[in-house]
Design an enzyme around this catalytic site. Structure first.
Site, mmCIF file in Angstrom:
data_model
loop_
_atom_site.group_PDB
_atom_site.id
_atom_site.type_symbol
_atom_site.label_atom_id
_atom_site.label_comp_id
_atom_site.label_asym_id
_atom_site.label_seq_id
_atom_site.Cartn_x
_atom_site.Cartn_y
_atom_site.Cartn_z
ATOM 1 C CG HIS A 1 19.082 -30.533 -5.277
ATOM 2 N ND1 HIS A 1 20.089 -31.470 -5.494
ATOM 3 C CD2 HIS A 1 19.676 -29.320 -5.332
ATOM 4 C CE1 HIS A 1 21.234 -30.835 -5.658
ATOM 5 N NE2 HIS A 1 21.025 -29.536 -5.567
ATOM 6 C CG HIS B 1 10.622 -27.247 -0.627
ATOM 7 N ND1 HIS B 1 10.996 -28.392 0.041
ATOM 8 C CD2 HIS B 1 11.713 -26.443 -0.643
ATOM 9 C CE1 HIS B 1 12.260 -28.299 0.416
ATOM 10 N NE2 HIS B 1 12.728 -27.121 0.010
ATOM 11 C CG HIS C 1 16.899 -44.241 -9.421
ATOM 12 N ND1 HIS C 1 18.222 -43.992 -9.145
ATOM 13 C CD2 HIS C 1 16.197 -43.856 -8.327
ATOM 14 C CE1 HIS C 1 18.321 -43.483 -7.924
ATOM 15 N NE2 HIS C 1 17.112 -43.400 -7.407
ATOM 16 C CG ASN D 1 23.902 -28.662 -8.488
ATOM 17 O OD1 ASN D 1 24.997 -28.747 -9.042
ATOM 18 N ND2 ASN D 1 23.637 -29.301 -7.356
#
Length: 301
Positions: A102, A92, A137, A104
């Site tokens: 984010h 953040h 992207h 993972n």
């Protein structure tokens, strides 16, 4: 395989923290080592009040044990014994023009020997810049295309569908890629899956720090800061109401501080709020929808 994956993930956490510290320039990660009563543990690393990052976390875990019946049933596991390891990241930033991010990567091994990978990267800009959405992207597509030309379109749609807030009828941000339960197939080995997950992980730092450096010096007004806090509220809503990982962690007695690390330090909720038509806020809100072709939207990059 689990020892090799665990070792690589732990090294990835170390390298990523170094990259993010170098990008911020001031703040350092503080590490909190923890043990899980049922088996295993992890290392939570948090960065706060930096030159760029108001709050961020890079968590590593490697846990094992026996899942609760409800969790084992949800994962379609006939044998509730499990091993899971992964790295989870949420950042953040202070400046509203620097996007939230984010990512993972994770590996799961069931008691019956079945194993799979999951993970992904997504971006939540407060203010959407088309050329930056294209860049983000395109980097993900480049990583996917090295392994399978079907990965990016499939995992991009998966992200659009996953990072969606049904009660708001909007996506959390501009998506990215998301994938889960990537098991071996006749044509794709588990080692191939691991190589892909490693490539996704290694794409994150150079892609995100590039976007940080494009936006970190932009001035911002109190009104722009308030829009950031409103959008952070949406982020919190998704993570607490819709995110499967949050639910899984809390239902399996995971470490609460690590699970809720993804929440921003400050957020706002205004009653019946909507940005005025024609404003940058309204333009950004219009981008929080499924199905936008970011790769071809801005072909000049």
């Amino acid at each position: 395989m689990k020892e090799d994956v665990q070792k690589w993930f732990k090294n990835f956490q170390e390298r990523l923290c170094q990259s993010l510290e170098a990008c911020d320039g001031i703040a350092k990660f503080q590490e909190d080592i923890w043990d899980r009563p049922g088996g295993g543990g992890g290392a939570a690393r948090v960065i706060q009040n930096g030159a760029v990052f108001e709050k961020g976390g890079v968590n590593f875990s490697a846990v094992e044990g026996v899942l609760h019946e409800k969790a084992a049933k949800a994962l379609l596991m006939p044998d509730p014994h499990f091993f899971a390891t992964g790295v989870s990241v949420v950042i953040h930033p202070e400046n509203p023009h620097v996007p939230i991010t984010h990512m993972n990567v994770r590996y799961f091994e069931a008691g019956n020997g079945e194993a799979w990978f999951g993970g992904g990267i997504d971006l939540t800009p407060i203010y959407v810049y088309e050329e930056q959405g294209h860049f983000f992207h395109q980097q993900l597509k480049n990583a996917c295309d090295r392994f399978h030309l079907g990965y990016y379109p499939e995992f991009k749609k998966w992200a659009d569908d996953y990072f969606y807030i049904p009660h708001r009828e909007e996506t959390r941000g501009i998506g990215g890629i998301f994938f889960d339960r990537l098991t071996p197939t006749q044509d794709i080995s588990l080692d191939d899956r691991f190589a892909f997950v490693q490539a996704v992980a290694d794409t994150f730092a150079p892609t995100y720090t590039h976007l940080v450096n494009m936006n970190r010096e932009k001035p911002y007004s109190p009104q722009e800061k308030e829009w950031q806090l409103i959008r952070r509220g949406r982020y919190a809503e998704f993570n607490l109401v819709n995110d499967r990982g949050t639910k899984f962690g809390l239902e399996t007695n995971g470490r609460t501080e690590s699970i809720l690390m993804s929440l921003p330090p400050l957020a706002s909720w205004h009653y019946s709020h909507a940005p005025a038509p024609g404003t940058p806020e309204a333009a950004s809100l219009a981008c929080f929808t499924k199905g936008i072709d970011w790769v071809n939207m801005h072909s000049n990059g």
